[in-house]
Motif scaffolding. Structure first.
Motif, short mmCIF file in Angstrom:
data_model
loop_
_atom_site.label_atom_id
_atom_site.label_comp_id
_atom_site.label_asym_id
_atom_site.label_seq_id
_atom_site.Cartn_x
_atom_site.Cartn_y
_atom_site.Cartn_z
N TYR A 1 -69.79 35.40 -143.24
CA TYR A 1 -70.06 34.22 -142.43
C TYR A 1 -69.66 32.96 -143.19
O TYR A 1 -69.94 32.81 -144.38
CB TYR A 1 -71.55 34.15 -142.09
N SER A 2 -68.98 32.04 -142.48
CA SER A 2 -68.57 30.76 -143.03
C SER A 2 -69.17 29.66 -142.17
O SER A 2 -68.63 29.31 -141.12
CB SER A 2 -67.04 30.64 -143.04
N PRO A 3 -70.32 29.11 -142.57
CA PRO A 3 -71.03 28.17 -141.71
C PRO A 3 -70.33 26.82 -141.61
O PRO A 3 -69.52 26.45 -142.47
CB PRO A 3 -72.38 28.03 -142.40
N PRO A 4 -70.69 26.06 -140.57
CA PRO A 4 -70.16 24.69 -140.47
C PRO A 4 -70.93 23.74 -141.35
O PRO A 4 -72.12 23.90 -141.58
CB PRO A 4 -70.37 24.37 -138.99
N VAL A 5 -70.22 22.73 -141.87
CA VAL A 5 -70.86 21.58 -142.49
C VAL A 5 -70.38 20.36 -141.71
O VAL A 5 -69.23 20.29 -141.28
CB VAL A 5 -70.53 21.45 -143.99
N SER A 6 -71.30 19.43 -141.47
CA SER A 6 -70.95 18.31 -140.59
C SER A 6 -71.66 17.05 -141.05
O SER A 6 -72.47 17.07 -141.99
CB SER A 6 -71.34 18.65 -139.14
N HIS A 7 -71.36 15.94 -140.39
CA HIS A 7 -71.91 14.66 -140.83
C HIS A 7 -72.28 13.75 -139.66
O HIS A 7 -73.30 13.09 -139.69
CB HIS A 7 -70.92 13.95 -141.76
N THR A 8 -71.45 13.68 -138.62
CA THR A 8 -71.75 12.88 -137.44
C THR A 8 -71.25 13.61 -136.20
O THR A 8 -70.46 14.55 -136.29
CB THR A 8 -71.09 11.48 -137.48
N ASP A 9 -71.69 13.14 -135.04
CA ASP A 9 -71.21 13.68 -133.77
C ASP A 9 -71.61 12.68 -132.68
O ASP A 9 -72.79 12.47 -132.43
CB ASP A 9 -71.84 15.05 -133.49
N GLN B 1 -75.35 15.60 -143.26
CA GLN B 1 -74.32 16.03 -144.21
C GLN B 1 -74.96 16.71 -145.41
O GLN B 1 -74.51 17.80 -145.83
CB GLN B 1 -73.46 14.85 -144.66
N TYR B 2 -75.99 16.10 -145.96
CA TYR B 2 -76.66 16.72 -147.10
C TYR B 2 -77.28 18.06 -146.71
O TYR B 2 -77.12 19.06 -147.43
CB TYR B 2 -77.74 15.79 -147.66
N ASN B 3 -77.99 18.10 -145.59
CA ASN B 3 -78.69 19.32 -145.19
C ASN B 3 -77.74 20.49 -144.98
O ASN B 3 -78.04 21.62 -145.38
CB ASN B 3 -79.49 19.07 -143.91
N THR B 4 -76.61 20.25 -144.31
CA THR B 4 -75.70 21.36 -144.02
C THR B 4 -74.99 21.85 -145.28
O THR B 4 -74.80 23.06 -145.48
CB THR B 4 -74.70 20.98 -142.93
N TRP B 5 -74.59 20.93 -146.15
CA TRP B 5 -73.96 21.36 -147.41
C TRP B 5 -74.96 22.08 -148.32
O TRP B 5 -74.63 23.12 -148.90
CB TRP B 5 -73.37 20.15 -148.15
N LYS B 6 -76.17 21.53 -148.42
CA LYS B 6 -77.16 22.15 -149.30
C LYS B 6 -77.53 23.55 -148.81
O LYS B 6 -77.71 24.49 -149.62
CB LYS B 6 -78.41 21.27 -149.36
N ALA B 7 -77.62 23.73 -147.50
CA ALA B 7 -77.92 25.05 -146.95
C ALA B 7 -76.79 26.03 -147.27
O ALA B 7 -77.04 27.19 -147.62
CB ALA B 7 -78.15 24.95 -145.44
N ALA B 8 -75.55 25.57 -147.14
CA ALA B 8 -74.42 26.45 -147.46
C ALA B 8 -74.43 26.83 -148.94
O ALA B 8 -74.19 28.00 -149.30
CB ALA B 8 -73.10 25.75 -147.10
N ILE B 9 -74.73 25.87 -149.81
CA ILE B 9 -74.79 26.15 -151.24
C ILE B 9 -75.90 27.15 -151.55
O ILE B 9 -75.70 28.14 -152.27
CB ILE B 9 -74.99 24.84 -152.02
#
Length: 512
Positions: A294-302, A319-327
């Motif tokens: 699985y390769s999750p999305p990382v995002s910042h605005t929409d 942005q922080y939450n999605t990157w930190k979760a992926a890490i």
């Protein structure tokens, strides 16, 4: 108000500089360290990591122009204006790419040159390649985007063999399902096979990777015929990177035969209130069990005026939450949503609204993701973000008949946000509406916010022992009254001046 810091990994500036001496020299296109709060490793060093970052490229080249009556016009200028087809939503776009390139282009191969500039801009913050979205045939003028990207990537890789940039053609099944493409699986395979010999086409285990947005929109038989055509007619073994809009177990299982040996993602830009790690763990467990990482999305605005919907990201929190979760999850690849979809308001590419703020922060998060160590901060940088009007600000319901809703019903937050990247403890301050809000914080990334006021230009300061270290004023002034809603966040930082063409205006200010 809030102030908090994620934990920062152990290490000192001296340690970092000792290690840097043994590392590769940066290429000329790479970011100088002085623009960032940390020392960004050379791309050639990050390329040795097994962790990869891809970004979704969609529909908007760096430069777009036309001509009428012998005069050239900038298409982005027109798309920003609240006229014509998009008058009822305040214009087609809310931002545009920067830097603003000259029109008309004087170079005969400007398309390739622009695409190379685009991929270099992405490459320097850790992006390993583009999934380039397409739904058109070879006879469509837009097919040149794919040709230009492959040409640019092949040239870039010749110049940077130790840190290549990859191309993944990405089929927009969402659009194909509504037109003749739904009956053309073999023709679409023939089209892509024209790039068979391109060295920059991403391969996994010797197989060509073909991406798709919302592959579940096409029947399994379509994909069977598509991949059969590639293999039996063109001698191309290929696998699917499916980015599912609906990643239900039924859809995952239906597409599994094509995705085994590749990867899959879901398409979702999340409000700041979401818990991305929970969703990642569920899909990662299925992927690990079924041979489809699985390769999750990382995002910042929409922010989508055409859909009358926006996503509350609370400045930098999504942005922080999605990157930190992926890490934290341990996944090996991520997909940035998106590199350049200005239409849906989630372009990471430097632009007139977000400037370089989220872009520069991507260098920090991608380095953390690839090295598995949180980068040591060696320079203080303040990043700020806020909207240009209050969420409940009245607008002209005659000019804009339909209101903008918030995704998932998350309440809009009327705050000014600060992300302070600090080398040591200090006092941060946001001045908003004539009131100063302060917090004493420790070293590391620090989140702080304050109330946003109308008709005000917020300012920011970092001080230590009563002495100002950094002082800056937002490039954007909040407004009231308004005619059309513009809920796209604006952003900037202390490490860069405001860009030329900064979007310090609202749709009402952009009437021709």
């Amino acid at each position: 108000m809030s102030a908090c810091a994620p934990p920062e990994s152990a290490g000192t500036e001296a340690d970092a500089r000792t290690e840097e001496s043994a590392l590769a020299t940066k290429a000329p296109f790479e970011l100088p360290n002085g623009l960032l709060p940390f020392d960004l490793p050379a791309r050639a060093d990050l390329a040795t990591s097994e962790y990869k970052v891809f970004a979704h490229w969609h529909n908007f080249p760096l430069r777009s122009y036309g001509s009428s009556g012998g005069q050239y016009y900038d298409q982005y200028t027109r798309w920003l204006q609240p006229t014509g087809t998009y008058a009822s939503i305040g214009g087609y776009l809310r931002d545009r790419p920067v830097p603003i390139l000259a029109i008309p282009a004087v170079e005969p191969d400007y398309g390739k040159r622009d695409m190379k500039q685009d991929l270099q801009t992405a490459a320097t913050v850790g992006v390993d390649g583009f999934l380039i979205n397409h739904w058109f045939r070879t006879t469509d003028p837009r097919w040149k985007w794919l040709t230009d990207l492959f040409n640019a990537a092949d040239e870039f890789n010749t110049e940077n063999p130790s840190a290549p940039f990859y191309v993944i053609p990405n089929i927009d099944a969402h659009i194909l399902s509504t037109n003749s493409g739904k009956d053309e699986p073999r023709q679409r395979a023939d089209d892509l096979a024209t790039f068979k010999t391109r060295a920059s086409w991403r391969k996994l285990n010797g197989k060509y990777v073909v991406g798709s947005f919302r592959p579940e929109a096409l029947p399994v038989t379509w994909w069977q015929q598509f991949f059969d055509q590639l293999k039996t007619v063109h001698g191309m073994d290929a696998v699917l990177w499916g980015t599912l809009l609906d990643p239900s177990e039924a859809n995952r299982n239906a597409l599994k035969p094509f995705m085994v040996g590749a990867t899959f993602s879901r398409w979702d830009n999340l409000p700041y209130t979401s818990n991305p790690l929970s969703g990642i763990n569920t899909l990662k467990a299925w992927g690990d069990l079924n041979g489809v990482p699985y390769s999750p999305p990382v995002s910042h605005t929409d922010n989508r005026p055409t859909g009358s919907i926006t996503t509350e990201t609370a400045g930098f929190k999504t942005q922080y939450n999605t990157w930190k979760a992926a890490i934290d999850s341990g996944v090996k690849m991520v997909q940035i949503l998106t590199w350049n979809d200005h239409y849906e308001g989630h372009a990471l590419r430097p632009n007139s609204a977000l400037q370089y703020a989220f872009y520069d922060l991507t260098a920090y998060y991608s380095t953390w993701f690839k090295t598995r160590q949180q980068p040591v901060l060696v320079r203080d940088v303040l990043y700020y973000s806020h909207r240009m009007h209050l969420g409940a600000e009245p607008y002209d319901t005659v000019q804009q008949p339909k209101p903008t809703a918030s995704k998932n019903g998350v309440a809009l937050v009327d705050r000014v946000f600060l992300l302070a990247m600090l080398t040591s403890s200090g006092r941060v301050q946001i001045t908003s509406g004539g009131t100063a809000y302060t917090a004493d914080v420790q070293a590391g990334p620090q989140f702080f916010d304050a109330p946003m006021k109308a008709n005000n230009q917020p300012s920011f300061q970092l001080s230590r022992s009563g002495t100002p270290v950094i002082s800056l004023t937002s490039a954007f002034r909040t407004r009231s009254p308004i005619v059309w809603q513009d809920l796209l966040y604006r952003a900037g930082s202390s490490s860069r001046p405001a860009v030329t063409g900064v979007q310090n205006n609202l749709p009402q200010d952009r009437l021709p």
